[in-house]
Scaffold this motif. Structure first.
Motif, PDB file in Angstrom:
ATOM      1  N   MET A   1       0.549  -3.531 -57.682  1.00 47.30           N
ATOM      2  CA  MET A   1       0.015  -4.882 -57.703  1.00 47.30           C
ATOM      3  C   MET A   1      -0.704  -5.099 -59.041  1.00 47.30           C
ATOM      4  O   MET A   1      -1.447  -4.240 -59.491  1.00 47.30           O
ATOM      5  N   ARG A   2      -0.462  -6.234 -59.631  1.00 48.37           N
ATOM      6  CA  ARG A   2      -1.084  -6.569 -60.914  1.00 48.37           C
ATOM      7  C   ARG A   2      -2.502  -7.071 -60.707  1.00 48.37           C
ATOM      8  O   ARG A   2      -2.859  -7.563 -59.635  1.00 48.37           O
ATOM      9  N   GLN A   3      -3.306  -6.956 -61.738  1.00 48.92           N
ATOM     10  CA  GLN A   3      -4.716  -7.356 -61.692  1.00 48.92           C
ATOM     11  C   GLN A   3      -4.874  -8.806 -61.240  1.00 48.92           C
ATOM     12  O   GLN A   3      -5.705  -9.107 -60.385  1.00 48.92           O
ATOM     13  N   GLU A   4      -4.069  -9.705 -61.786  1.00 47.82           N
ATOM     14  CA  GLU A   4      -4.210 -11.123 -61.429  1.00 47.82           C
ATOM     15  C   GLU A   4      -3.846 -11.370 -59.963  1.00 47.82           C
ATOM     16  O   GLU A   4      -4.476 -12.187 -59.300  1.00 47.82           O
ATOM     17  N   ASN A   5      -2.866 -10.644 -59.453  1.00 46.95           N
ATOM     18  CA  ASN A   5      -2.502 -10.779 -58.039  1.00 46.95           C
ATOM     19  C   ASN A   5      -3.609 -10.236 -57.146  1.00 46.95           C
ATOM     20  O   ASN A   5      -3.903 -10.812 -56.095  1.00 46.95           O
ATOM     21  N   ALA A   6      -4.196  -9.114 -57.551  1.00 45.70           N
ATOM     22  CA  ALA A   6      -5.295  -8.527 -56.785  1.00 45.70           C
ATOM     23  C   ALA A   6      -6.489  -9.473 -56.763  1.00 45.70           C
ATOM     24  O   ALA A   6      -7.129  -9.666 -55.719  1.00 45.70           O
ATOM     25  N   HIS A   7      -6.775 -10.074 -57.893  1.00 43.39           N
ATOM     26  CA  HIS A   7      -7.887 -11.024 -57.990  1.00 43.39           C
ATOM     27  C   HIS A   7      -7.644 -12.232 -57.082  1.00 43.39           C
ATOM     28  O   HIS A   7      -8.538 -12.649 -56.340  1.00 43.39           O
ATOM     29  N   THR A   8      -6.437 -12.752 -57.121  1.00 42.27           N
ATOM     30  CA  THR A   8      -6.090 -13.907 -56.281  1.00 42.27           C
ATOM     31  C   THR A   8      -6.202 -13.561 -54.807  1.00 42.27           C
ATOM     32  O   THR A   8      -6.777 -14.325 -54.024  1.00 42.27           O
ATOM     33  N   LEU A   9      -5.680 -12.408 -54.409  1.00 42.84           N
ATOM     34  CA  LEU A   9      -5.753 -12.005 -53.005  1.00 42.84           C
ATOM     35  C   LEU A   9      -7.201 -11.781 -52.581  1.00 42.84           C
ATOM     36  O   LEU A   9      -7.589 -12.163 -51.475  1.00 42.84           O
ATOM     37  N   ALA A  10      -8.007 -11.212 -53.446  1.00 40.03           N
ATOM     38  CA  ALA A  10      -9.418 -11.010 -53.119  1.00 40.03           C
ATOM     39  C   ALA A  10     -10.146 -12.347 -52.967  1.00 40.03           C
ATOM     40  O   ALA A  10     -10.974 -12.508 -52.068  1.00 40.03           O
ATOM     41  N   LEU A  11      -9.826 -13.313 -53.812  1.00 40.78           N
ATOM     42  CA  LEU A  11     -10.412 -14.652 -53.665  1.00 40.78           C
ATOM     43  C   LEU A  11      -9.976 -15.305 -52.356  1.00 40.78           C
ATOM     44  O   LEU A  11     -10.780 -15.948 -51.676  1.00 40.78           O
ATOM     45  N   GLN A  12      -8.716 -15.137 -52.013  1.00 41.92           N
ATOM     46  CA  GLN A  12      -8.222 -15.676 -50.744  1.00 41.92           C
ATOM     47  C   GLN A  12      -8.931 -14.998 -49.574  1.00 41.92           C
ATOM     48  O   GLN A  12      -9.270 -15.654 -48.580  1.00 41.92           O
ATOM     49  N   LEU A  52     -13.474  -6.988 -50.299  1.00 44.71           N
ATOM     50  CA  LEU A  52     -12.364  -6.236 -49.718  1.00 44.71           C
ATOM     51  C   LEU A  52     -12.860  -5.002 -48.984  1.00 44.71           C
ATOM     52  O   LEU A  52     -12.360  -4.676 -47.904  1.00 44.71           O
ATOM     53  N   ASP A  53     -13.848  -4.315 -49.536  1.00 41.41           N
ATOM     54  CA  ASP A  53     -14.436  -3.166 -48.844  1.00 41.41           C
ATOM     55  C   ASP A  53     -14.924  -3.565 -47.466  1.00 41.41           C
ATOM     56  O   ASP A  53     -14.713  -2.855 -46.483  1.00 41.41           O
ATOM     57  N   HIS A  54     -15.601  -4.683 -47.393  1.00 38.46           N
ATOM     58  CA  HIS A  54     -16.145  -5.151 -46.122  1.00 38.46           C
ATOM     59  C   HIS A  54     -15.027  -5.417 -45.113  1.00 38.46           C
ATOM     60  O   HIS A  54     -15.106  -4.988 -43.958  1.00 38.46           O
ATOM     61  N   VAL A  55     -14.005  -6.102 -45.535  1.00 43.34           N
ATOM     62  CA  VAL A  55     -12.881  -6.415 -44.647  1.00 43.34           C
ATOM     63  C   VAL A  55     -12.174  -5.134 -44.215  1.00 43.34           C
ATOM     64  O   VAL A  55     -11.795  -4.980 -43.047  1.00 43.34           O
ATOM     65  N   LEU A  56     -12.020  -4.197 -45.137  1.00 43.14           N
ATOM     66  CA  LEU A  56     -11.268  -2.977 -44.859  1.00 43.14           C
ATOM     67  C   LEU A  56     -11.989  -2.013 -43.924  1.00 43.14           C
ATOM     68  O   LEU A  56     -11.400  -1.020 -43.492  1.00 43.14           O
ATOM     69  N   GLN A  57     -13.221  -2.304 -43.569  1.00 48.23           N
ATOM     70  CA  GLN A  57     -13.971  -1.435 -42.661  1.00 48.23           C
ATOM     71  C   GLN A  57     -13.485  -1.522 -41.221  1.00 48.23           C
ATOM     72  O   GLN A  57     -13.778  -0.634 -40.419  1.00 48.23           O
ATOM     73  N   ASP A  58     -12.791  -2.569 -40.869  1.00 54.20           N
ATOM     74  CA  ASP A  58     -12.399  -2.786 -39.479  1.00 54.20           C
ATOM     75  C   ASP A  58     -10.900  -3.106 -39.419  1.00 54.20           C
ATOM     76  O   ASP A  58     -10.461  -4.112 -39.980  1.00 54.20           O
ATOM     77  N   LEU A  76      -4.048  -5.685 -48.905  1.00 48.94           N
ATOM     78  CA  LEU A  76      -5.511  -5.743 -49.070  1.00 48.94           C
ATOM     79  C   LEU A  76      -6.032  -4.444 -49.673  1.00 48.94           C
ATOM     80  O   LEU A  76      -6.888  -4.457 -50.561  1.00 48.94           O
ATOM     81  N   MET A  77      -5.505  -3.329 -49.214  1.00 52.26           N
ATOM     82  CA  MET A  77      -5.912  -2.039 -49.752  1.00 52.26           C
ATOM     83  C   MET A  77      -5.437  -1.883 -51.196  1.00 52.26           C
ATOM     84  O   MET A  77      -6.163  -1.369 -52.048  1.00 52.26           O
ATOM     85  N   GLN A  78      -4.243  -2.352 -51.482  1.00 53.82           N
ATOM     86  CA  GLN A  78      -3.735  -2.279 -52.850  1.00 53.82           C
ATOM     87  C   GLN A  78      -4.587  -3.126 -53.792  1.00 53.82           C
ATOM     88  O   GLN A  78      -4.887  -2.704 -54.916  1.00 53.82           O
ATOM     89  N   ARG A  89     -11.236   7.609 -53.371  1.00 55.19           N
ATOM     90  CA  ARG A  89     -10.580   8.763 -52.776  1.00 55.19           C
ATOM     91  C   ARG A  89     -10.170   8.503 -51.339  1.00 55.19           C
ATOM     92  O   ARG A  89      -9.150   8.994 -50.890  1.00 55.19           O
ATOM     93  N   HIS A  90     -10.953   7.738 -50.597  1.00 55.51           N
ATOM     94  CA  HIS A  90     -10.609   7.496 -49.199  1.00 55.51           C
ATOM     95  C   HIS A  90      -9.505   6.463 -49.033  1.00 55.51           C
ATOM     96  O   HIS A  90      -9.029   6.263 -47.939  1.00 55.51           O
ATOM     97  N   TRP A  91      -9.050   5.808 -50.111  1.00 53.71           N
ATOM     98  CA  TRP A  91      -7.965   4.832 -50.012  1.00 53.71           C
ATOM     99  C   TRP A  91      -6.617   5.460 -50.305  1.00 53.71           C
ATOM    100  O   TRP A  91      -5.586   4.872 -50.056  1.00 53.71           O
ATOM    101  N   THR A  92      -6.602   6.610 -50.913  1.00 52.73           N
ATOM    102  CA  THR A  92      -5.317   7.200 -51.328  1.00 52.73           C
ATOM    103  C   THR A  92      -4.851   8.245 -50.349  1.00 52.73           C
ATOM    104  O   THR A  92      -5.550   8.712 -49.519  1.00 52.73           O
TER     105      THR A  92
END
Length: 92
Positions: A1-12, A52-58, A76-78, A89-92
């Motif tokens: 995933m590219r930086q701009e796509n990650a940024h857009t998804l995080a904003l969404q 994203l960290d907050h969302v990924l907790q559950d 979301l993880m990407q 480390r816990h994401w890979t």
């Protein structure tokens, strides 16, 4: 995933989170952020990584968010991995 796509998804994801009163309250409480910070820091990759960290907790929140945003849960993880500067480390 590219930086701009990650940024857009995080904003969404932030927008999705803001529209869920029970979830945004927990995010604000856990992060120490204020409602004003949501707007002021929305362009900060570190802040968005925290969202994203907050969302990924559950797992159920991840599934609900991904479904509502029309993405695979793994996206979301990407996005977090692309934006992150923290310990991944816990994401890979």
């Amino acid at each position: 995933m590219r930086q701009e796509n990650a940024h857009t998804l995080a904003l969404q994801t932030l927008g999705w989170l803001v529209n869920r009163e029970e979830l945004i309250g927990a995010f604000l409480a856990n992060s120490g952020a204020s409602a004003d910070d949501l707007r002021a820091q929305a362009s900060d990759p570190d802040f968005l990584a925290g969202v994203l960290d907050h969302v990924l907790q559950d797992d159920q929140v991840v599934l609900d968010c991904a479904q509502d945003l029309g993405v695979q849960p793994e996206a979301l993880m990407q996005a977090r991995a692309v934006l992150g500067r923290g310990d991944l480390r816990h994401w890979t």
